[in-house]
Write an enzyme that holds these catalytic residues in place. Structure first.
Site, PDB file in Angstrom:
ATOM      1  CB  SER A   3      39.804  32.633  40.856  1.00 43.50           C
ATOM      2  OG  SER A   3      41.198  32.519  41.054  1.00 43.50           O
ATOM      3  CE1 TYR A  52      39.994  36.941  44.483  1.00 42.82           C
ATOM      4  CE2 TYR A  52      41.061  34.822  44.080  1.00 42.82           C
ATOM      5  CZ  TYR A  52      40.495  35.995  43.604  1.00 42.82           C
ATOM      6  OH  TYR A  52      40.431  36.215  42.253  1.00 42.82           O
TER       7      TYR A  52
HETATM    8  P1  NAD Z   1      39.676  44.902  39.338  1.00 44.30           P
HETATM    9  O1  NAD Z   1      40.119  45.339  40.679  1.00 44.30           O
HETATM   10  O2  NAD Z   1      40.381  45.420  38.130  1.00 44.30           O
HETATM   11  O3  NAD Z   1      38.110  45.163  39.158  1.00 44.30           O
HETATM   12  C1  NAD Z   1      37.197  44.856  40.171  1.00 44.30           C
HETATM   13  C2  NAD Z   1      35.894  45.547  39.892  1.00 44.30           C
HETATM   14  O4  NAD Z   1      34.998  45.274  40.976  1.00 44.30           O
HETATM   15  C3  NAD Z   1      36.009  47.078  39.795  1.00 44.30           C
HETATM   16  O5  NAD Z   1      35.136  47.546  38.801  1.00 44.30           O
HETATM   17  C4  NAD Z   1      35.538  47.534  41.171  1.00 44.30           C
HETATM   18  O6  NAD Z   1      35.019  48.854  41.191  1.00 44.30           O
HETATM   19  C5  NAD Z   1      34.450  46.500  41.428  1.00 44.30           C
HETATM   20  N1  NAD Z   1      34.084  46.412  42.840  1.00 44.30           N
HETATM   21  C6  NAD Z   1      34.872  46.179  43.914  1.00 44.30           C
HETATM   22  N2  NAD Z   1      34.139  46.235  45.036  1.00 44.30           N
HETATM   23  C7  NAD Z   1      32.860  46.500  44.655  1.00 44.30           C
HETATM   24  C8  NAD Z   1      31.645  46.674  45.360  1.00 44.30           C
HETATM   25  N3  NAD Z   1      31.559  46.592  46.702  1.00 44.30           N
HETATM   26  N4  NAD Z   1      30.528  46.946  44.658  1.00 44.30           N
HETATM   27  C9  NAD Z   1      30.576  47.058  43.296  1.00 44.30           C
HETATM   28  N5  NAD Z   1      31.704  46.888  42.588  1.00 44.30           N
HETATM   29  C10 NAD Z   1      32.832  46.617  43.270  1.00 44.30           C
HETATM   30  O7  NAD Z   1      39.734  43.293  39.377  1.00 44.30           O
HETATM   31  P2  NAD Z   1      39.855  42.174  38.229  1.00 44.30           P
HETATM   32  O8  NAD Z   1      41.223  41.621  38.320  1.00 44.30           O
HETATM   33  O9  NAD Z   1      39.346  42.661  36.947  1.00 44.30           O
HETATM   34  O10 NAD Z   1      38.897  41.058  38.836  1.00 44.30           O
HETATM   35  C11 NAD Z   1      37.587  40.815  38.357  1.00 44.30           C
HETATM   36  C12 NAD Z   1      37.148  39.435  38.821  1.00 44.30           C
HETATM   37  O11 NAD Z   1      38.028  38.451  38.272  1.00 44.30           O
HETATM   38  C13 NAD Z   1      37.209  39.242  40.333  1.00 44.30           C
HETATM   39  O12 NAD Z   1      36.127  38.465  40.763  1.00 44.30           O
HETATM   40  C14 NAD Z   1      38.515  38.486  40.528  1.00 44.30           C
HETATM   41  O13 NAD Z   1      38.516  37.738  41.705  1.00 44.30           O
HETATM   42  C15 NAD Z   1      38.510  37.608  39.292  1.00 44.30           C
HETATM   43  N6  NAD Z   1      39.819  37.101  38.906  1.00 44.30           N
HETATM   44  C16 NAD Z   1      40.850  37.945  38.616  1.00 44.30           C
HETATM   45  C17 NAD Z   1      42.055  37.414  38.242  1.00 44.30           C
HETATM   46  C18 NAD Z   1      43.223  38.279  37.895  1.00 44.30           C
HETATM   47  O14 NAD Z   1      44.339  37.737  37.732  1.00 44.30           O
HETATM   48  N7  NAD Z   1      43.064  39.574  37.756  1.00 44.30           N
HETATM   49  C19 NAD Z   1      42.242  36.026  38.183  1.00 44.30           C
HETATM   50  C20 NAD Z   1      41.184  35.201  38.494  1.00 44.30           C
HETATM   51  C21 NAD Z   1      39.969  35.745  38.852  1.00 44.30           C
END
Ligand code: NAD
Length: 264
Positions: free
Chosen positions: A146, A159
């Site tokens: 991130s 985080y």
């Molecule tokens: P999201 O909430 O849409 O998806 C998260 C996924 O992780 C889901 O499939 C959920 O079921 C799974 N998950 C959560 N806990 C779990 C566990 N204990 N075991 C197995 N699976 C589990 O989130 P997202 O926004 O798509 O984020 C995905 C990644 O991208 C994360 O690492 C997040 O930190 C990173 N990220 C997101 C953003 C953003 O703006 N959305 C920005 C930077 C980084």
């Protein structure tokens, strides 16, 4: 679109039942990569999505319900992808959760869960994948970090700690694997409008005592100079580069896709 040369490759994508992971699964499958999906959600919906992706792309799409807080389940997930596909080319450590609160009020169990899911799970999955990739003489480990792997924001201590941690872990892995044909890189997105971010908008509104529309304008996109959410395609473009042969010399990098956020 270039031919990335990925047909018949095999990928494990943690946390791919939603958001970025799901979008990256679609991007890889569209290039002919067999994918193993993972994550939580309604079993009927997960199965419907899995079958639809398989029908749409003609690749094999599997699902494994490993909980990213459980080391044995993570190892089983990686092993079963290798058994089923006969190879493992790509590991995308993507699963992640968020919690927003001041440090002195931060629930201890939330801290532990964020470190386990956003950081330690990548260690367990990478640990299981390395021998398989080394034996192939080629592999691609990509960690979804991130902008918060490079800079901080208030109220996101766990985080930010986990994401800085995964950038460091990526660098160590890259150095250990430098002569093996296996690369390790971190993608550092700014804000992507996924369910995780939708939840943050609500949480930040509570933590700061301001309405949600002000959170989007003044908090969420305040950090992003281009004032636009990152689109899935922007992340997919970088991922496809990294996992293709074009990415062979890129290792140990933390690559920003953040509209200029971390340039400031
Ligand atoms: P999201 O909430 O849409 O998806 C998260 C996924 O992780 C889901 O499939 C959920 O079921 C799974 N998950 C959560 N806990 C779990 C566990 N204990 N075991 C197995 N699976 C589990 O989130 P997202 O926004 O798509 O984020 C995905 C990644 O991208 C994360 O690492 C997040 O930190 C990173 N990220 C997101 C953003 C953003 O703006 N959305 C920005 C930077 C980084």
């Amino acid at each position: 679109m270039p031919d990335y040369g990925l047909k018949g490759h095999a990928a494990v994508i943690t946390g791919s039942t939603s958001g970025i992971g799901q979008a990256m699964a679609h991007a890889l499958a569209a290039e002919g990569v067999n994918v193993l999906l993972n994550g939580f959600g309604d079993p009927a919906r997960i199965e419907a999505d899995r079958a639809a992706l398989e029908a749409e792309t003609g690749v094999r799409v599997l699902y494994h319900g490993a909980d990213m807080t459980k080391p044995d389940q993570i190892a089983d997930m990686v092993g079963s992808a290798h058994r089923e596909f006969g190879r493992l080319d790509i590991l995308l450590n993507n699963a992640g959760i968020q919690h927003v609160a001041p440090i002195e009020e931060f629930p201890v169990e939330k801290w532990d869960a964020i470190i386990a899911i956003n950081l330690t799970s990548a260690f367990h999955a990478t640990r299981a994948a390395i021998p398989l990739m080394k034996a192939q003489g080629r592999g691609r480990i990509v960690n979804l970090a991130s902008a918060h792997g490079l800079v901080a924001s208030p109220f996101k201590s766990a985080y930010v700690a986990a994401k800085h941690g995964i950038v460091g872990f990526t660098k160590s892995a890259a150095l250990e694997l430098a002569r093996s044909g296996v690369t390790a890189n971190a993608i550092c997105p700014g804000y992507v409008k996924t369910p995780l971010v939708e939840a943050q908008i609500a949480d930040q509104a509570k933590a700061r005592g301001i309405p949600e529309d002000r959170v989007v304008e003044e908090v969420i996109l305040a950090a992003q100079p281009n004032k636009s959410f990152v689109e899935y395609e922007h992340l997919a473009g970088l991922l496809l580069y990294l996992v293709s042969d074009m990415g062979a010399s890129t290792t140990g990098a933390a690559l920003s896709v953040d509209g200029g956020w971390t340039a400031a």
